[in-house]
Scaffold this motif. Structure first.
Motif, PDB file in Angstrom:
ATOM      1  N   PRO A 187       0.813  -1.228   0.000  1.00  0.00           N
ATOM      2  CA  PRO A 187       0.000   0.000   0.000  1.00  0.00           C
ATOM      3  C   PRO A 187       0.837   1.264   0.000  1.00  0.00           C
ATOM      4  O   PRO A 187       0.452   2.269  -0.612  1.00  0.00           O
ATOM      5  CB  PRO A 187      -0.829  -0.133   1.281  1.00  0.00           C
ATOM      6  CG  PRO A 187      -0.924  -1.601   1.531  1.00  0.00           C
ATOM      7  CD  PRO A 187       0.395  -2.168   1.063  1.00  0.00           C
ATOM      8  N   ASP A 188       2.008   1.248   0.677  1.00  0.00           N
ATOM      9  CA  ASP A 188       2.854   2.443   0.704  1.00  0.00           C
ATOM     10  C   ASP A 188       3.243   2.895  -0.698  1.00  0.00           C
ATOM     11  O   ASP A 188       3.405   4.095  -0.954  1.00  0.00           O
ATOM     12  CB  ASP A 188       4.132   2.176   1.509  1.00  0.00           C
ATOM     13  CG  ASP A 188       3.894   2.138   3.009  1.00  0.00           C
ATOM     14  OD1 ASP A 188       2.844   2.635   3.449  1.00  0.00           O
ATOM     15  OD2 ASP A 188       4.757   1.614   3.740  1.00  0.00           O
ATOM     16  N   SER A 189       3.398   1.941  -1.607  1.00  0.00           N
ATOM     17  CA  SER A 189       3.830   2.288  -2.965  1.00  0.00           C
ATOM     18  C   SER A 189       2.737   2.985  -3.764  1.00  0.00           C
ATOM     19  O   SER A 189       3.023   3.590  -4.807  1.00  0.00           O
ATOM     20  CB  SER A 189       4.300   1.034  -3.710  1.00  0.00           C
ATOM     21  OG  SER A 189       5.405   0.439  -3.053  1.00  0.00           O
ATOM     22  N   GLU A 190       1.496   2.937  -3.297  1.00  0.00           N
ATOM     23  CA  GLU A 190       0.423   3.659  -3.980  1.00  0.00           C
ATOM     24  C   GLU A 190       0.653   5.166  -3.944  1.00  0.00           C
ATOM     25  O   GLU A 190       0.093   5.910  -4.751  1.00  0.00           O
ATOM     26  CB  GLU A 190      -0.926   3.305  -3.361  1.00  0.00           C
ATOM     27  CG  GLU A 190      -1.341   1.860  -3.618  1.00  0.00           C
ATOM     28  CD  GLU A 190      -2.744   1.552  -3.116  1.00  0.00           C
ATOM     29  OE1 GLU A 190      -3.302   2.370  -2.361  1.00  0.00           O
ATOM     30  OE2 GLU A 190      -3.279   0.488  -3.494  1.00  0.00           O
ATOM     31  N   LEU A 191       1.502   5.615  -3.004  1.00  0.00           N
ATOM     32  CA  LEU A 191       1.836   7.034  -2.927  1.00  0.00           C
ATOM     33  C   LEU A 191       2.454   7.527  -4.237  1.00  0.00           C
ATOM     34  O   LEU A 191       2.236   8.679  -4.633  1.00  0.00           O
ATOM     35  CB  LEU A 191       2.803   7.270  -1.759  1.00  0.00           C
ATOM     36  CG  LEU A 191       3.249   8.705  -1.500  1.00  0.00           C
ATOM     37  CD1 LEU A 191       2.061   9.606  -1.170  1.00  0.00           C
ATOM     38  CD2 LEU A 191       4.281   8.738  -0.350  1.00  0.00           C
ATOM     39  N   LEU A 192       3.191   6.664  -4.919  1.00  0.00           N
ATOM     40  CA  LEU A 192       3.791   7.073  -6.196  1.00  0.00           C
ATOM     41  C   LEU A 192       2.715   7.390  -7.227  1.00  0.00           C
ATOM     42  O   LEU A 192       2.849   8.347  -8.006  1.00  0.00           O
ATOM     43  CB  LEU A 192       4.718   5.981  -6.729  1.00  0.00           C
ATOM     44  CG  LEU A 192       6.135   5.936  -6.158  1.00  0.00           C
ATOM     45  CD1 LEU A 192       6.136   5.395  -4.739  1.00  0.00           C
ATOM     46  CD2 LEU A 192       7.064   5.101  -7.045  1.00  0.00           C
ATOM     47  N   ILE A 193       1.649   6.604  -7.235  1.00  0.00           N
ATOM     48  CA  ILE A 193       0.575   6.847  -8.196  1.00  0.00           C
ATOM     49  C   ILE A 193      -0.223   8.090  -7.796  1.00  0.00           C
ATOM     50  O   ILE A 193      -0.577   8.908  -8.656  1.00  0.00           O
ATOM     51  CB  ILE A 193      -0.352   5.621  -8.297  1.00  0.00           C
ATOM     52  CG1 ILE A 193       0.468   4.347  -8.611  1.00  0.00           C
ATOM     53  CG2 ILE A 193      -1.403   5.837  -9.372  1.00  0.00           C
ATOM     54  CD1 ILE A 193       1.266   4.413  -9.884  1.00  0.00           C
ATOM     55  N   GLU A 194      -0.477   8.251  -6.518  1.00  0.00           N
ATOM     56  CA  GLU A 194      -1.182   9.446  -6.034  1.00  0.00           C
ATOM     57  C   GLU A 194      -0.448  10.718  -6.445  1.00  0.00           C
ATOM     58  O   GLU A 194      -1.062  11.679  -6.936  1.00  0.00           O
ATOM     59  CB  GLU A 194      -1.313   9.405  -4.513  1.00  0.00           C
ATOM     60  CG  GLU A 194      -2.240   8.336  -3.972  1.00  0.00           C
ATOM     61  CD  GLU A 194      -2.231   8.297  -2.464  1.00  0.00           C
ATOM     62  OE1 GLU A 194      -1.657   9.229  -1.838  1.00  0.00           O
ATOM     63  OE2 GLU A 194      -2.771   7.338  -1.876  1.00  0.00           O
TER      64      GLU A 194
END
Length: 282
Positions: A96-103
């Protein structure tokens, strides 16, 4: 304590008690395993739970989880950015932390969406395919040094209907002239490179089951940034952005590398308020 077979609700309660010893989310784990065993999704499981019998293989699935095997490996799937990805031990499980890149990519490119995207160390293809899902006119390329990982990425591109806009290359950035096969002019570069220091102890579900080459990056965990950041000059368009995931304690050294290479740096924190993303632009 063996799990008594019969109704699914009772089996779930017993499994959750067993899994509490090794999991922070024992009930969720049990539900995902039961749904997998019954070949339904979790929402259907919860809706029909009072009428369901436990899956025959449920005890065996729980036993695997008790040995710290990740849920994603047991069921072969992991959700990322609301999308369903195939996962095997050959790829890092999307976090889930990697979703920050898409955000952040969506924020940065809200006015003018990117046309060309690169994902360095693509693994399952999660970052590239999530970005292509959001930027409907973009095309992208994901690179990885593992042929088995690239097959998973190909499979996910096909399953998500994005294979016509995504290509995947077997490419190792530790080799000379590795950027030549990629070309240049990328508006958006995404990367979640290995960044764990070699001496760090990891939880058993990570250390014993996930690919070490996707986790560890030398004594300080910085080896791959030392390769990627200097190479960005050949890859980025003049107005492009590079979004690199970092370890919680790496903002200082990675920012210093980027600034020495002539980049302006912006840091972003994850939901736990830890430094997680570094954004680079010229």
């Amino acid at each position: 304590m063996p799990i008594s077979m019969g109704d699914a609700a009772s089996a779930l309660r017993e499994a959750a008690l067993l899994l509490a010893e090794i999991s922070d989310s024992p009930r969720l784990d049990a539900e995902l395993l039961m749904a997998h065993g019954l070949q339904i999704d979790r929402s259907e499981l919860l809706l029909k739970l009072p009428a369901l019998e436990a899956a025959a293989e449920f005890p065996a699935l729980v036993a695997r989880r008790q040995r710290s095997e990740p849920i994603a490996h047991i069921i072969g799937r992991k959700e990322f950015w609301g999308l369903d990805f195939q996962v095997t031990p050959d790829v890092l499980i999307p976090r889930p932390d990697s979703e920050l890149l898409i955000e952040e990519a969506m924020r940065l490119f809200e006015a003018k969406p990117p046309q060309r995207i690169a994902d360095l160390g693509t693994g399952s293809g999660a970052l590239l395919l999530a970005a292509l899902h959001e930027f409907a006119d973009a095309r992208g390329v994901g690179i990885d040094a593992s042929a088995t990982a690239l097959q998973i990425a190909h499979n996910n591109g096909d399953a998500l209907g994005l294979s016509d806009r995504a290509r995947f290359l077997l490419l190792d950035w530790t080799t000379a002239n590795w950027t030549d096969s990629l070309g240049s002019g990328f508006d958006l570069i995404l990367a979640n490179p290995p960044y764990v220091a070699s001496g760090v102890s990891l939880a058993a579900d990570v250390a014993d089951f996930e690919p070490h080459r996707a986790l560890f990056a030398g004594e300080e965990g910085l080896d791959d940034y030392r390769i990627i950041i200097p190479a960005l000059d050949k890859l980025l368009s003049p107005t492009g952005r590079a979004l690199l995931e970092i370890g919680y304690d790496q903002a200082g050294p990675v920012s210093e590398m980027a600034e020495e290479s002539g980049y302006q740096v912006e840091l972003k924190q994850d939901l736990a308020k830890k430094d997680r993303l570094i954004i680079l632009r010229r």
